[in-house]
Structure formats: structure tokens, C-alpha cells
Design an enzyme around this catalytic site. Structure first.
Site, PDB file in Angstrom:
ATOM      1  N   ALA C  14       0.831  -1.211   0.000  1.00  0.00           N
ATOM      2  CA  ALA C  14       0.000   0.000   0.000  1.00  0.00           C
ATOM      3  C   ALA C  14       0.864   1.259   0.000  1.00  0.00           C
ATOM      4  O   ALA C  14       0.636   2.187  -0.774  1.00  0.00           O
ATOM      5  CB  ALA C  14      -0.941  -0.010   1.203  1.00  0.00           C
ATOM      6  N   GLY C  15       1.865   1.267   0.874  1.00  0.00           N
ATOM      7  CA  GLY C  15       2.717   2.446   0.986  1.00  0.00           C
ATOM      8  C   GLY C  15       3.507   2.713  -0.283  1.00  0.00           C
ATOM      9  O   GLY C  15       3.647   3.857  -0.716  1.00  0.00           O
ATOM     10  N   ARG C 297     -12.999 -23.113   6.444  1.00  0.00           N
ATOM     11  CA  ARG C 297     -11.907 -22.577   7.250  1.00  0.00           C
ATOM     12  C   ARG C 297     -12.307 -22.197   8.685  1.00  0.00           C
ATOM     13  O   ARG C 297     -11.639 -22.594   9.639  1.00  0.00           O
ATOM     14  CB  ARG C 297     -11.404 -21.313   6.551  1.00  0.00           C
ATOM     15  CG  ARG C 297      -9.918 -21.170   6.532  1.00  0.00           C
ATOM     16  CD  ARG C 297      -9.568 -19.888   5.821  1.00  0.00           C
ATOM     17  NE  ARG C 297      -8.751 -20.155   4.651  1.00  0.00           N
ATOM     18  CZ  ARG C 297      -8.009 -19.227   4.039  1.00  0.00           C
ATOM     19  NH1 ARG C 297      -8.021 -17.982   4.469  1.00  0.00           N
ATOM     20  NH2 ARG C 297      -7.285 -19.541   3.001  1.00  0.00           N
TER      21      ARG C 297
END
Lengths: 284, 282, 647
Positions: C14-15, C297
Site C-alpha cells: 500500500a505504501g 476454514r
């Protein structure tokens, strides 16, 4: 089986044998090089660490950090080290363990010190400036990626359609090269790569196997090729692929089994062709 | 000095590749030729025509085998010495060796051997390549100085090497005395053994690494295959080098002299007649 | 404008995506990271990245269906508009990554290969070997390096974010500390993007990297930023317990016939291969005769947890069960599962082809995070649509409609103007449960799409905050720092105040009370425990007084911040009296849309040091909530696909 594979297999067998004779409930001596900071003297400190099944160097370092008392009963500071994913995929926790460079997260105590009182020595990598204790500054390693322009020069990040098509075989070749996690093992083991604290000399010092291999990776990409000439110029200059001494330790210590020596050969060929082509057709 | 390193940096690739190339051509090619010539002192014994220029009485005195060995060797040396522009060839060689040596030392000093920690075969060969390079520099200098430039003060014998008495004077230079071997001779012989072994290793291993440097061998298996070729060549050269040494060490100097004298006599007119031709070439 | 800079904190997907996008538009970026960005936690992602693609489209799939799956998978707690926009962007993001040189696996003809993944009937997951996250991160790392050489991005690696600086309600910079020199400095910026990932370390050991403390997010939260859905934390059923961390063991091991069991006799210390069949308890097969080991899960996670924690039947009395493949042919296993079995052998030192693996669920992903805002796009149906039927035509107006108004300045902005949250630290995209292979997508989408919002925002920022604001922020952080350093015990050695001990107790308590199965009383107990730990933390004794590269200090500081986040996680979990996605309350086992079709928003109360929780309705949904059953016959299919895809 290649000689590199044979060596790996041999080492794996050794580790397996150690695992088989590992004693439960034992303690292991950790001999660690301590250094309070750049320019400060370094010293050895020993710690007696109880080993649990599945212990690795990181878990033992954590134990020492929580119980920072040396084997002589002297209170000390928690050791400092670099780590990240602990899955051998980020490259952060690389150090010299029992004389050889590797990631500490995947270093199981059972495989290295199977018996009561066995010793594990931890040293920081010697080819990079120490920050503190086992933590080194690998900025030069990333600088090398700038030198070879290790990127694909795309126009922009806006949608402009798909990338080039590629055969599965070619993808596999690139994928293997692209697994390099910049850990620095190849540099630590390389006799041609030496510590250089003076940043102004980085661009002329030997660039190392990892960056040579990255240059190959990006020269293999359709768009990455646009910078091929610049990459080969860099690799032809001082500190480039010509400075490789072919000791071939790099490929043997690479935790990702990247064919580094193959990349060195390939870049040797590319620089040869580039030089001949430049001689006959180059404008400079 | 600053200018020098600037020059070095500007032409780094060229210098690197010339360094690699000079080790093969002319130095490597010369070494192969040189060892071929020298080893005739041992392998000449199978040359049945070698004693054609030796008087029958001399053959009787020294034996057919010595006559053949010295005969073949001297014939080869004479051939070389009669080559046109010999000085030019020699100077080219000396310059090449000096260039290869100076740059080699410069490059070797950029590395730091670590075989103690990484005791891999390839790594040992890396370190040996540098060690043998240093040895070869001293050895070749000694070799040329004592035999070619006549610096006999470094030799256990006072007698300089002579191309017309190639086998006997060299055997003397090696052993220091006509019969048997003295202390100085043992040292020189050992030095020759180490020096020539190092030089051969340096060439064979250098050929292996040069193939990577130039990009001829890329894959690990290609490098392994080429490794076999280089090892084979190295073994062959090693055989020649060691047999030459043994050949000279086992030579009777007086016998060799007798053979050389016969050959010189038979050859004398030839030398005289060819000289004007050589001059005409200029 | 010329003086406007943007700070990006965090160098994961993201950064880096944000840095590249912002730098590309001509705005200089200062990128802060605790590690060289190439070592960020994004490298750990394995499976792949989801996107509608041409093949799936011709089979009836669409971006809209991707959106619908994500909302359904997240049990309707996600913000729907941003998810729609993310799904719309997904194919373009794959194309872009492809252009950047990501070595996506290829078909024979040279197209990008696809694999099946959980939560979809269509192949829509693109992958690069078993290290997709690594490959995507490297591609963005390379582009960032390119801008770095051009001087458009300045990296501050080994710098730790300490505090956001606000002036007149706007974020105008940050305080950060050099982890080597320990220098504390203020940095000015017109906008700050937080891209600092999840908070797995709050639970002690997790599948996360050692840097994933959530410390940065916690500091923003303590500075006044709202925190959304803190209680939503994903637990993966099968991970390899380790002395230092829990490493993921792909679900494909169960898909290939792996059986889960524990010895029937408590504390049986025999070698597992010596335990006869009748003395083994295959609890999944016993409790779920139809699906056996391939139950979904969340069920697998809950059952394993129940057997170990509630019944105390774990192998060797510890929290672990056997995952047994030894009945399968070793060569077959090598072909099908070689990669993941090697990981097990590398880290455990045991060959799972011949000895059953020991596994346990592990905290994996934080769906919750800093609360963020957005401006909806032009797709706004009068009423929420019913659930999308797979393969059917998408709603006409959704076909061209935008979920977000691209470039709106409040897109993914936190409750503090000028402070943005991108990636895992953003709460918006995954609701109560994240679908596999959607995480990488949401991170890159945030950076690329909402990076534009950041650029637009700073165009309007004119005022220059006075220097005093920055000096004051540095003084404040320096004071906190000095207080911690002064606490150095020098060896009095009361364990209760040892930061490592406090962190360990925090992790143990959070794992026991607030992961797989939660109950009101247990959560209350945990809140009390966290309160006690906070009190002890007030008197924490640091083990290292060094003024150079003091890692203990960094860790201790993060521990204090983790306690604050833990408190929010527990309180939101206690108040959410329903079960939704990853949040399972034994005392409230059903989803309760009438009360909790709402985002929990936590705000830090500086008076009490605790969290105030408020429930805010999920904003204008585009699809109606429906029962999340994965229809009984479908469930089986879906589970099988999940398993197959994970290989």
C-alpha cells in the site's frame, strides 16, 4: 546433479544427522559478538540458553533479550539484531552463524548444536558496517540496485493495457531470478566484495552477484530491455561484472538457490557483445 | 597517480579484457609452445631422426638416448633462435607478461581470500589463482633474468645460458654443477618445480575463468564441461613441465656438451648463410 | 504547491503503491519505514491476487460478482462502495503489475495463468509461484527506487513513526525516530498516508512479521483517529507452531487428504506413528461426517481451537493437533505439495511425509483498522440489490458505475483531515472476514486509486503550521522517550515489569480470549487483565538504557501501544453481541442484522486510557445482507476448491 546441488544435499544430510542425535532438554552456549555502535570496540559474550524443540536462533535471541545475563552471571543489555518475516523470505535476519552466513530464522538449534553444551557463534555480517551487535547497515546493497537500474521503465501507473506475453519457460527463468530477497549472503561470502564505509566509493566498488543477477532479470523483460545498454555500461565499468573473481561462493550460500554464477556468465557474454557492437557501431 | 586511476577507470573494461586476453594470447600460447620445446629433453628419446647431426663417435660416448634428447631439444632451440624478428617477439612477450603481472597484482589486491570459512573447491581455486600468479611473477622474472639476460649472480653457476648449448647450460643452471646436484641446485630445482607448476595451474584455471568472463560458458554444466577441458590441458602441460625438469636434472652435462658441439659444427655454415637473408628481409 | 510534500508511513504494497502514484504526479514523497521497504510484511503473502479476467468474464464472471463475493465473504460488514471500485480496478491493476515485470505464471500460449481460490466459482486469482506477495512488493519496490534516484521519493528507512502532528484539526506532519541514532525529529507534510499494516503481534505469536505490532495505527488512534471494527481479526486454521512465530501451512494439505487428529488419551507421549488407529480421535471426521477434514476454514479453526483450549486434548498438552499425510504416497506428496512440505521440514526439522505435522490456528490478518471515509461514485441504486446470482448479468447501472468518486479528497481519509489510511491498516474493504487473495488487491488499489485523492487534497492546503507546533510535538515525544529510558531497572529484575513479560502475557491473554471462540465473560475477564497489564506497564522497567540503536525501547513503546489496541479489540468484541465472519460469540452464535449491521467505531478516551465504542450503521449498502451459508451443496464444492486452489 550439479556440484552446487551435491553440496547442498551433503549439508542437508549433515543437518539431518544432527537433528537425529539432538538431546531433549539441553542447554546450548551462545557466543555472540557484541558491539555498542560504529567505531566502538567489540567483545564476545556467552549465554547459556535452554533449548526447546523447534528452537531456532531467533527464538534463542529472544530468550536472551528477555534474560540478558551472561554465562558468568553478569547483567548485560539485550542483544540487538535485525529480523522481519521469520520465514526466510524477507532477508532481514541474515548473520554469520558458526562461521557461515545464513538467515537466523531458519537456523534450527537441533541442526547446529545437537548436544548439551554445544556452542553456536553469532557474528554480524562482516561486509557491512555494524549498527549495533548483530545488526548491520546494508544500504550499499540497495544502492547497487540503483546502479544497474533494476526496474522496468514503465510510462506511468495508469491503465495502458496488459504487459508483454511470455512463455512459461521464460517466466520460470525470470521468477527464479526475481526471488532475490537482497539478504546479502552472496556478498558476505564473496572474496571480491569488501566492506566499504565510504559512500562515495560505492559506485566504483564491486557491485556483487545479486545486482549482476538483477541486471540480467531486467534485461530479460521486454520493456526492461530499454535500459539494457545502460545496465551493461554500468556492469562494464569498474566494480562491475569484470571484478568477479569466479570463486563462486555466491551460488553456494544463496538461500533462494538463485543461479547467480549463471547470471554472471550471462552478463559476461552480454558485456562482451555490447563492447564489440559499440566498437563497430557505437557513436561514442 | 590520480590521472592513472582516472585512466584506469575510463578504460576499465578494455583493460580487464586485455588482461584476460593477454594471459591466453600471447602468454598462454607461448607457455604451451615453450613447454612443448622443453619437454623434448625427455620426449626427444622417441625421436629416431634426432641424432642425424651427431657424430657416431659421440653417440657411442653419450649413448643413443642422450643424443636423441639433446639433439631434439637443441634443434628446437635453434629453430626458435633463427626465427625472424626474434627480439620483437621477445619484447612483445616481456611487455605482455609485465602488463598481465602488474594488472594482475592490482586486481588480486581487490580481493580477500576466505577459504577458512568457505572451504569450497571453487573458492580454493580462486585463492590459488592469485597465489600462483604471485609465484609466477617471481619465477618468470628469475627464469628470464638468469637464462636470457645472463644475471648469473642469481644462479648457482657462473656460466650463462647459451642458445647454442641450450641443454647443457640450462642443466648447469638448474643443478649448479656438472655432476650430481648441490645445495643451490636443490633450491633452484625446487623453485623451478614450484614455479612451473604454479604457472601451468594459473594458465589452466585462468582459461576456465576466462570462459566465464567472456561469456562463453554460462550454465553450470557448460562450466563443468569446459572445466574438464581445462583440467585435461593443465594435466598435459603439467606432464610436459615435470618431464622437462626431470629430463634436465637427469642429464649429464658433459655428454650434452659433446652432442651440442657436434650439432654446432654441422650447423655452423647454415647459420652463416641464413644471416644475410634475414638482413635482406629488413 | 511547490512546498507541498506528502509523507507515507510504511513501505509495504500500500505504501509503495501510494508513493509511486503520488511521486508520479509531481508531488515529492517522504517514505518512512521501520525496515528497508523491500523487507515489509507484504513479502509473506503467498496465494495470489484476485481480479476479473477475460476468461472468467466469458464464463459469466464480472467485476460486479467479484464485488458481491467480497461483500458476502466479509459478512456484509465491509464498506460497499470502495469494494465495488476495488473490484472494478482489479483487472487494470493486474495489467499494470504485469507491465512492471511481475513474473506471473503463464499458460503455454503465454497468457497469465489463473487458479481457483476460496469464495468463488471462477478462476480469478493471478499468481507468481508461491510468493505472489513478494513478487508484487518487489515490483513496486523497484518503481519506488526508480523515483528515488530521480529525487521524487526520499526514503527514511529504519525510522519509526511516533505521532501524527495536527494543527487546527488537520494533520500537518509526523514525529519520527531514527532507530539507529535514536534522534527524534518532526517532519512537515501537507498530508500523511498511514500504510502500516496489521496488528498480529497483539496476539503474541501470529503469521505476521515481527514489525506488525499495530503500534503506528495505535498512535494515530490515541491521537484521536477513529478505529473501525477492531474485533475483526482473521484466524487461519492451519499454521506451524514455532518457538518464534507461527508459519502458515496451506490449506491444500487437507485438500490432498490430510487428516486432523489428536490422541484419545490426554497427554499421550507416544510417537504419533506408534499410536494405533483406534486410539486416535479424528474429531473433524467425527463431528462433521459429511465434510470431514475439509470443512470450511472458520469451522476447522473453531474445532481445533475447541479441542485444544476447551478440552485440553492438544498433542503433548500443548495447543497443537496432528495434520497427518503419512498415509499418502510420499512421492505423490512431493509432486503435489512439495513446496509447503519443504517449509515444514525447514522450520520444524521433521519430514511430514513420514511424521504427522503439528499444526494450530494462527492469527493472520486484521480486517479492522483505522476508520476511513469516502465519497460514493455514480453507482447508487435506489435500494440495495439482492444477492448476485453467479453468472447472471450484472445490474445495468453497475456496469459502468463507479463505486467511488475518483480523486475525492476524503477517500480513505481517517477521522483526522489530512491523515489517510491505506492497506491493511484501513478497515474498509474486508468487513468481518477477508477472502483469500483480496488483501494484495486492496493494498495496491488503495495506493493507486486513493493516492490521487491525496494529491487532490494537498492542492487545497495553503496554511503553513507554525514551527512551534512541530517543536512541541518533538518535545512531547522526547519526554515519553526519556521517561522510558529512565525506567531502566539496572537489574532489580522484578519480572512483572519486564516489557517482554508484559508482551507475552498480553499475547497469551488475547489469544485465549479473543481469537476463535469468544464469550462475554471471557472478554470481560480479558479486559480486566489488559487493565492490569496497563497498570504494570506504567511502571515498566526497560532493560537497556543505550542512547544508540535501542531496540528494547522500540519494543517496549510498541507494547504500550498494543495494550491500547487490545483494549479496543476486546471492548468492541464484547459489545458486538452476535457472530459475524471471524467474530464468533459462543453466547450469541447467530448474526444479528437488526442490531449489528453496523461498524464498530472505537475512539480513544484520553481521560480513562480506554476505548469508547460506538456502533455506526454500514453506509448505504449496494447489496442487501443475506444469510452467509455458502449453501449446503455449494459449501462442499467451495471447500474443495479452496483446498485445490491453495495448492
Amino acid at each position: 546433479m550439479s556440484s552446487t546441488e551435491a553440496l547442498r544435499e551433503h549439508e542437508a544430510q549433515e543437518r539431518k544427522a544432527n537433528r537425529a542425535r539432538a538431546k531433549a532438554g539441553r542447554s546450548v552456549i551462545f557466543k555472540i559478538i557484541r558491539c555498542d555502535g560504529p567505531g566502538k570496540p567489540s567483545r564476545w559474550e556467552s549465554f547459556k540458553v535452554p533449548v526447546e524443540p523447534g528452537s531456532n536462533v531467533i527464538s534463542c535471541l529472544k530468550w536472551i533479550a528477555a534474560n540478558p545475563v551472561t554465562i558468568d552471571g553478569k547483567q548485560t543489555t539485550p542483544p540487538v539484531w535485525d529480523s522481519g518475516c521469520l520465514e526466510e523470505v524477507c532477508g532481514a535476519c541474515t548473520m554469520v552463524i558458526n562461521g557461515k552466513v545464513r538467515q537466523s530464522c531458519s537456523c534450527l538449534i537441533d541442526e547446529y548444536a545437537p548436544l548439551e553444551g554445544d556452542t553456536i557463534t553469532l557474528e554480524p555480517m562482516s561486509k557491512f558496517p555494524v549498527v549495533r551487535d548483530l545488526w548491520v547497515d546494508r544500504a550499499r546493497l540497495f544502492n547497487a540496485l540503483k546502479r544497474v537500474k533494476a526496474w522496468v521503465p514503465i510510462d506511468s501507473t495508469y491503465a495502458q493495457g496488459a504487459g508483454p506475453k511470455e512463455s512459461p519457460e521464460h517466466q520460470q527463468t525470470r521468477y527464479r531470478l526475481s526471488e532475490c530477497m537482497s539478504c546479502g549472503c552472496c556478498l558476505e561470502a564473496c572474496p571480491q566484495y569488501n566492506i566499504e564505509e565510504d559512500e562515495s566509493k560505492w559506485d566504483e566498488s564491486f557491485i556483487g552477484a545479486h545486482a549482476i543477477s538483477q541486471a540480467r532479470l531486467f534485461n530479460e523483460h521486454e520493456t526492461g530491455k530499454r535500459l539494457k545498454g545502460e545496465r551493461l555500461e554500468e556492469l562494464s565499468d569498474k566494480g562491475g561484472v569484470g571484478d568477479c573473481g569466479n570463486a563462486q561462493n555466491c551460488v553456494k550460500v544463496c538461500p533462494k538457490h538463485i543461479p547467480l554464477t549463471e547470471s554472471i556468465g550471462a552478463m559476461g557474454r552480454a558485456t562482451t557483445i555490447h563492447a564489440i557492437a559499440s566498437f563497430f557501431t557505437g557513436k561514442k | 597517480m590520480g590521472n592513472d586511476s582516472g585512466f584506469m577507470n575510463r578504460h576499465y573494461f578494455l583493460l580487464r579484457r586485455l588482461h584476460s586476453l593477454s594471459g591466453i594470447l600471447p602468454i598462454g600460447v607461448f607457455l604451451i609452445n615453450h613447454l612443448l620445446t622443453n619437454s623434448t629433453i625427455a620426449w626427444g628419446l622417441v625421436n629416431s631422426r634426432a641424432s642425424e647431426n651427431v657424430a657416431p663417435g659421440t653417440i657411442e660416448q653419450v649413448g643413443e638416448m642422450t643424443a636423441r634428447r639433446v639433439g631434439t631439444f637443441q634443434h628446437e632451440v635453434t629453430f626458435i633462435n633463427e626465427m625472424p624478428f626474434l627480439v620483437l617477439i621477445e619484447v612483445t612477450l616481456w611487455v605482455s607478461i609485465a602488463f598481465h603481472a602488474i594488472l594482475g597484482v592490482y586486481f588480486a589486491r581487490t580481493g580477500k581470500s576466505n577459504t577458512a570459512r568457505y572451504a569450497y573447491q571453487d573458492n580454493w581455486r580462486y585463492s590459488l589463482q592469485r597465489l600462483t600468479g604471485y609465484i609466477a611473477i617471481f619465477y618468470i622474472f628469475y627464469h628470464v633474468a638468469t637464462l636470457r639476460w645472463g644475471w648469473t649472480f642469481m644462479s648457482p653457476t657462473d656460466e650463462p645460458w647459451s642458445h647454442s648449448q641450450a641443454a647443457s647450460t640450462f642443466s648447469l643452471a638448474l643443478r649448479g654443477q656438472a655432476q650430481g646436484i648441490g645445495f643451490g641446485g636443490i633450491l633452484v630445482s625446487l623453485f623451478y618445480f614450484v614455479g612451473v607448476t604454479a604457472s601451468v595451474y594459473h594458465l589452466a584455471n585462468g582459461l576456465w575463468t576466462a570462459a566465464i568472463t567472456w561469456g562463453l560458458t554460462i550454465s553450470e554444466s557448460a562450466q563443468r564441461r569446459w572445466g574438464y577441458v581445462c583440467a585435461g590441458l593443465g594435466a598435459g602441460l603439467m606432464l610436459m613441465a615435470w618431464s622437462s625438469l626431470i629430463g634436465f636434472l637427469l642429464l649429464d652435462v658433459n655428454h650434452a656438451r659433446a652432442v651440442e658441439a657436434d650439432m654446432h659444427a654441422a650447423h655452423g655454415t647454415h647459420v652463416e648463410t641464413t644471416l644475410p637473408v634475414a638482413e635482406a628481409d629488413h | 504547491m511547490s512546498d507541498n510534500r506528502v509523507i507515507v508511513v510504511g513501505g509495504g504494497l500500500a505504501g509503495l503503491a501510494a508513493s509511486v502514484r503520488i511521486a508520479e504526479s509531481g508531488v515529492p514523497v517522504d517514505l518512512f519505514s521501520m525496515v528497508p521497504v523491500k523487507r515489509s510484511h507484504s513479502v509473506c503473502a503467498q496465494g495470489g491476487i484476485n481480479a476479473c479476467n477475460e476468461i472468467a468474464r466469458q464464463q459469466g464472471y464480472s467485476e460486479y460478482e467479484h464485488f458481491d463475493e467480497t461483500i458476502y465473504g466479509g459478512d456484509f460488514l465491509a464498506d460497499q462502495h470502495p469494494v465495488l471500485e476495488m473490484a472494478n480496478w482489479a483487472p487494470k491493476i493486474i495489467d499494470l503489475l504485469d507491465r512492471m515485470g511481475v513474473p506471473f505464471n503463464r499458460t503455454h500460449e503465454g497468457f497469465r495463468d489463473l487458479r481457483l481460490f476460496g469464495g468463488s466459482l471462477f478462476k480469478r486469482t493471478h499468481f507468481a509461484g508461491a510468493t505472489t506477495g513478494q513478487q508484487l512488493l518487489y515490483a513496486l519496490d523497484e518503481q519506488t527506487r526508480r523515483y528515488e534516484t530521480e529525487g521524487k521519493v526520499t526514503k527514511y528507512e529504519f525510522w519509526e513513526f511516533l505521532w501524527p502532528i495536527t494543527h487546527e484539526g488537520r494533520c500537518v506532519g509526523i514525529v519520527a525516530q531514527d532507530m539507529r541514532t535514536m534522534q527524534i525529529r518532526a517532519f512537515r507534510a501537507s498530508a500523511v498516508v498511514m500504510a502500516t499494516g496489521g496488528c498480529g503481534l497483539v496476539f503474541g505469536k501470529s503469521t505476521n512479521s515481527v514489525i506488525c505490532t499495530g503500534g503506528a495505527a495505535s498512535r494515530c488512534y490515541q491521537a484521536g483517529a477513529a478505529y473501525g471494527n477492531p474485533e475483526m481479526v482473521q484466524v487461519h486454521p492451519t499454521a506451524i507452531p514455532g518457538a518464534d512465530k507461527l508459519r502458515l501451512m496451506s490449506e491444500s494439505a487437507r485438500g490432498e487428504g490430510g487428516r486432523v487428529w489428536v490422541p484419545r488419551k490426554k497427554g499421550d507421549t507416544r510417537n504419533p506413528v506408534d499410536i494405533p488407529e483406534e486410539e486416535r480421535w479424528y474429531f473433524l471426521e467425527e463431528r462433521y461426517p459429511a465434510y470431514g477434514n475439509i470443512v470450511p476454514r472458520d469451522i476447522a479453526t473453531r474445532e481445533i481451537f475447541d479441542v485444544c483450549v476447551n478440552e485440553g486434548m492438544g498433542v503433548d498438552g500443548q495447543n497443537q493437533v496432528y495434520l497427518d499425510l503419512t498415509h499418502r504416497d510420499p512421492d505423490y506428496l512431493t509432486v503435489k505439495l512439495g513446496g509447503i512440505l519443504d517449509i515444514y521440514e525447514k522450520f520444524v526439522g521433521v519430514d511430514p511425509r513420514f511424521t504427522p505435522m503439528k499444526i494450530f490456528p494462527a492469527v493472520h490478518y486484521s480486517m479492522g483498522g483505522l476508520w476511513t471515509d469516502y465519497t460514493p461514485g455514480d453507482y447508487n441504486p435506489d435500494a440495495p440489490k439482492p444477492g448476485h446470482k453467479s453468472g447472471s448479468p450484472i445490474p445495468v447501472d453497475a456496469q459502468k458505475g463507479h463505486g467511488l468518486t475518483i480523486g475525492a479528497t476524503n477517500n480513505m481519509m481517517t477521522s483526522i483531515p489530512g491523515l489517510y489510511a491505506f492497506g491493511e491498516v484501513n478497515f474498509a474493504y474486508h468487513g468481518a472476514n477477508r477472502l483469500g487473495a483480496n488483501a494484495l488487491l486492496s493494498c495496491i488499489f488503495d495506493g493507486l486509486c486513493n493516492g490521487v485523492s491525496v494529491v487532490n487534497y494537498i492542492k487545497d492546503v495553503k496554511e503553513e503550521a507554525p514551527q512551534g507546533v512541530f517543536d512541541e510535538a518533538v518535545r512531547s515525544e522526547q519526554a515519553k522517550h526519556d521517561k522510558l529510558v529512565a525506567s531502566t531497572s539496572g537489574g532489580t529484575g522484578d519480572k512483572a515489569y519486564n516489557p517482554y513479560q508484559i508482551a507475552k502475557e498480553l499475547g497469551d491473554e488475547m489469544t485465549a480470549a479473543s481469537t476463535v471462540v469468544k464469550t462475554g465473560p471471557r472478554l470481560e475477564q480479558a479486559i480486566a487483565k489488559i487493565g492490569e497489564l496497563m497498570q504494570r506497564f506504567g511502571k515498566v522497567e526497560l532493560g537497556d538504557a543505550a542512547s544508540w540503536t535501542n531496540q528494547s525501547l522500540s519494543f517496549t513503546r510498541a507494547t504500550g501501544d498494543m495494550l491500547k489496541i487490545a483494549d479496543a479489540i476486546l471492548r468492541a468484541g464484547l459489545l458486538r453481541e452476535e457472530s459475524r465472519g471471524a467474530h464468533f460469540r459462543k453466547d450469541f452464535p447467530e448474526r444479528d442484522d437488526s442490531r449489528f449491521f453496523k461498524t464498530s467505531v472505537a475512539r480513544y478516551n484520553p481521560e480513562t486510557g480506554k476505548s469508547d465504542i460506538e456502533f455506526v450503521p454500514v453506509k448505504a449498502p449496494l447489496v442487501e445482507p443475506r444469510a452467509r451459508t455458502y449453501g449446503k451443496s455449494d459449501t462442499k464444492k467451495e471447500t474443495k476448491e479452496t483446498a485445490a486452489a491453495a495448492s
